[in-house]
Design an enzyme around this catalytic site. Structure first.
Site, short mmCIF file in Angstrom:
data_model
loop_
_atom_site.label_atom_id
_atom_site.label_comp_id
_atom_site.label_asym_id
_atom_site.label_seq_id
_atom_site.Cartn_x
_atom_site.Cartn_y
_atom_site.Cartn_z
N ARG A 148 67.89 -25.77 -0.36
CA ARG A 148 66.87 -25.59 -1.41
C ARG A 148 65.47 -25.77 -0.84
NH1 ARG A 148 64.80 -29.43 -4.82
NH2 ARG A 148 66.58 -30.82 -4.49
N TYR A 150 54.59 -4.80 -14.51
CA TYR A 150 56.00 -4.87 -14.85
C TYR A 150 56.21 -5.64 -16.15
CZ TYR A 150 60.83 -6.60 -14.51
OH TYR A 150 62.12 -6.94 -14.78
N ASP A 153 50.90 -7.80 -6.27
CA ASP A 153 52.32 -7.43 -6.21
C ASP A 153 52.41 -6.06 -5.55
OD1 ASP A 153 54.91 -6.50 -6.71
OD2 ASP A 153 55.07 -7.62 -8.57
N LYS A 174 63.99 -4.40 -4.29
CA LYS A 174 63.59 -3.00 -4.31
C LYS A 174 63.53 -2.44 -2.88
CE LYS A 174 63.04 -3.84 -8.74
NZ LYS A 174 63.17 -5.28 -8.89
#
Length: 401
Positions: free
Chosen positions: A71, A123, A195, A220
């Site tokens: 983590r 988005y 982004d 993507k």
């Protein structure tokens, strides 16, 4: 334009082009044997924790001097983040469990309880995050048309901390002027977050144009094969440190196997995206000539409102196309008739995809807000893959017949 011939593209310290660096970045694993042999690909460290030789080594790990728990960090996830950072010309990077984990961590760590000014038409998931989740953390958000510099300047308030834009808006593919927005953000003391999911380092390098942090949905183009969920943020080491702490606390770390798959996909990114962009430009020009198509949105088209800016700022116009049909019924007929394009909600894969933004990517927005943004029931978004372009042309023609 060549891969490293874009405006603002930093030169490689080794003098190598982006495609060469993508193939070789994080390629070799650690030394295996006495003669220095290495595996030909990066190693997968699929582990949750790490063991130590003695108490001193364990204490060093607890103090942050070595790997402690996945983590916090992992050799494979860190290798992927470094690979993207190298391609973006960044000092470092952080890998996340999803694109939304990446953008939310970047926004909340940078906003510091202040306001986020976000571009319109981003988005839908990010819009929903800003509208409905950020208030829970004491963060306010407003939207502004990022392609209108005067509107952005006038919208900045005393408590505005972050300016967020996408290199190509979703789904209408507007192009913000990154250098001018970067200057404005610096002058007003804002963290400028870009982004770059739709463009990747193959088409633009936002850090060289004024961005402080660059975000990608790894699901993507970077991974490219539709088999990975992940996100990444790159930037200066000092800018990343607050994100690193928040990522550890919230637990949004990327899984090592996902990072390993993404590393594999990253090595073919320039080759894939070049073909996808070339096909998209050809398909966009063809779609403009077909009956039943009210409008085509693609920055390569001369009637696109940001056509000149796209030519100056981007290495290519991208592999996304948005087309407007007469109404929702026409869009549903087209959606049901395609044969090569796959009906799916994502983008950036080697397979060509079609989605209905009003139902999927922007389905959480109120209908009135979608209408204001131009996201009507007749709007369809195409993500162009690497198939033979003649087959894609034929599929679009028959779907619109």
């Amino acid at each position: 334009m060549g891969a490293d011939g874009r405006a603002g593209a930093p030169s490689s310290p080794r003098g190598l082009g982006l495609a060469t660096r993508a193939v070789h970045v994080a390629r070799e694993g650690a030394v295996l044997g006495p003669r220095g042999e290495r595996p030909a690909t990066a190693a997968l460290h699929q582990t949750a924790n790490y063991v130590y030789a003695n108490a001193e080594a364990a204490a060093g790990a607890a103090a942050g001097e070595a790997f402690l728990y996945t983590r916090h960090g992992n050799p494979t996830t860190d290798a992927f983040a470094r690979a993207v950072a190298e391609l973006e010309g960044a000092e470092g990077g952080l890998a996340f469990a999803s694109g939304m984990a990446a953008v939310s961590t970047a926004l909340f760590a940078s906003a510091r309880g202040g306001e986020i000014l976000a571009a319109e038409g981003i988005y839908g998931g990010t819009t929903d995050l800003l509208a409905n989740v950020s208030p829970l953390f004491g963060v306010r958000a407003r939207s502004v048309p990022a392609w209108d510099l005067a509107a952005v300047a006038s919208a900045i308030a005393p408590d505005t901390k972050v300016l967020l834009v996408e290199t190509l808006s979703n789904p209408l593919l507007r192009v913000p002027d990154l250098p001018e927005l970067g200057k404005l953000a610096r002058a007003r003391g804002l963290t400028f977050i870009v982004d770059s999911t739709f463009t990747t380092p193959c088409l633009v390098l936002p850090l060289a144009l004024g961005a402080d942090l660059v975000v990608h949905s790894v699901s993507k183009y970077l991974s490219g094969h539709g088999d990975v969920i992940g996100g990444v943020v790159v930037g200066a080491a000092a800018a990343l440190e607050p994100l690193r702490k928040l990522r550890t606390q919230l637990g949004g770390t990327m899984d090592p196997f996902a990072a390993w798959l993404a590393l594999r996909g990253l090595r073919t990114l320039p080759l894939r995206l070049a073909r996808q962009c070339e096909s998209a430009a050809r398909l966009a020009a063809m779609l403009e000539t077909l009956p039943g198509v009210a409008r085509v949105h693609h920055p390569s088209l001369p009637d696109h409102p940001d056509h000149a800016l796209a030519r100056a700022q981007l290495g290519a116009a991208g592999a996304m196309i948005t087309l407007q049909l007469a109404d929702g019924a026409a869009a549903r007929r087209f959606y049901d008739r395609v044969r090569v394009f796959a009906r799916a909600a994502s983008l950036g894969e080697i397979v060509s995809l079609v989605t209905h933004p009003a139902s999927f990517s922007h389905g959480t927005l109120p209908a009135a807000e979608r209408a204001r943004l131009g996201i009507g029931e007749g709007l369809l978004r195409l993500s162009v893959g690497i198939e033979d372009v003649a087959d894609l042309e034929a599929d679009l023609r028959q779907a619109l017949a």
